[in-house]
Design an enzyme around this catalytic site. Structure first.
Site, mmCIF file in Angstrom:
data_model
loop_
_atom_site.group_PDB
_atom_site.id
_atom_site.type_symbol
_atom_site.label_atom_id
_atom_site.label_comp_id
_atom_site.label_asym_id
_atom_site.label_seq_id
_atom_site.Cartn_x
_atom_site.Cartn_y
_atom_site.Cartn_z
ATOM 1 N N SER A 140 0.855 -1.201 0.000
ATOM 2 C CA SER A 140 0.000 0.000 0.000
ATOM 3 C C SER A 140 0.884 1.241 0.000
ATOM 4 C CB SER A 140 -0.864 0.017 1.259
ATOM 5 O OG SER A 140 -1.522 1.252 1.386
ATOM 6 N N TYR A 153 -1.578 -0.509 10.103
ATOM 7 C CA TYR A 153 -1.622 -0.847 8.670
ATOM 8 C C TYR A 153 -0.329 -0.409 7.974
ATOM 9 C CZ TYR A 153 -3.858 -1.033 3.985
ATOM 10 O OH TYR A 153 -4.188 -1.296 2.682
#
Ligand code: NAP
Length: 242
Positions: A140, A153
């Site tokens: 990501s 995350y």
């Protein structure tokens, strides 16, 4: 025919990857955690386009489930090898660091990072024996730049990027490539409650990306043409961060 396992293939980016790899001639193994209906929809989509697919449910964060499912698969396909692994399954549990619970931290690390490890360690062994493989990790933008409110995350995705680079060097001599794709904002269930109208003002492309735009890069990395690309991270983010 090549066998490709896509974790989190039931929805979003994973579904688009299943369709892409199937259109490239792979038999697709669609993993999911709990959403069987969505996984069946992915399978139907693949089959409607002339491809072949099967479902293989397990929780990527549970090592026993991972191994049991892959043992079952091997028993059913004694002469076949999974030569393409796409580590796509992921979750987010956002919150500011000061309010983040141990559970929120651990859940995200368990699914997004430990899941990658359990699957990769298991499948890379056979790829090494066969001297061929493609491992593609869906990281990501958060793993590259860090995103406030996503400590867990961002940490998991940054670790996945480090692991991608390390493993690429370990196994490159065996004709196995290990690469990561780092999406920005992509229109899926994961981003559906975000304020798209205000966020897209920051994106040079002026819009969220489509799952198929991520799948196109995964398809290329999975192909034989990408044999000389190893340990890379390719961003798919509309120019948001370079
Ligand atoms: P999504 O629409 O929320 O779908 C998540 C997928 O992961 C589902 O198939 C889900 O299965 C599966 N999954 C979740 N936990 C799992 C577990 N423990 N075991 C097995 N499967 C599990 O997400 P997405 O947007 O397509 O995201 C896919 C990947 O791209 C993730 O790694 C995410 O972090 C990454 N990513 C997404 C974006 C974005 O903007 N969307 C941006 C950057 C990176 P069920 O259907 O069974 O729940």
């Amino acid at each position: 025919m090549k066998y490709a396992l896509v974790t989190g293939g039931s929805r979003g980016i994973g579904r688009a990857i299943c369709v892409k790899l199937s259109q490239m001639g792979c038999h697709v193994i669609i993993n999911y955690n709990s959403n069987r209906e969505a996984a069946l929809e992915t399978q139907q989509k693949v089959e409607a386009l002339g491809g072949s697919a099967e479902l293989l449910p397990f929780d990527v964060a549970d090592e026993e489930q991972v191994n049991a499912a892959l043992d079952r698969w091997n028993d059913k396909h004694p002469d076949e090898t999974i030569s393409i692994l796409v580590n796509n399954a992921g979750i987010r549990r956002d919150g500011l660091t000061v309010f983040m619970s141990n559970e929120e931290w651990q859940d995200v690390l368990n699914t997004n990072l430990n899941g990658f490890f359990y699957l990769t360690r298991r499948l890379v062994k056979e790829m090494m024996t066969k001297r061929y493989g493609r491992i593609i990790n869906i990281a990501s933008l958060s793993g590259l730049k860090g995103t406030p409110g996503q400590l867990n995350y961002s940490a998991a995705k940054a670790a996945m990027i480090g692991a991608t680079k390390a493993l690429a060097q370990e196994v490159g001599a065996r004709k196995i490539t290990v690469n990561a794709v780092a999406p920005g904002f992509i229109a899926t269930d994961m981003t559906k409650e975000l304020d798209e109208a205000s966020l897209k003002k920051m994106i040079p492309a002026g819009r969220f990306g489509e799952p198929e735009e991520v799948a196109a890069v995964v398809g290329f990395l999975a192909s034989d043409e990408a044999a000389y690309i190893n340990g890379e991270v390719i961003s798919v983010n509309g120019g948001l961060y370079t």
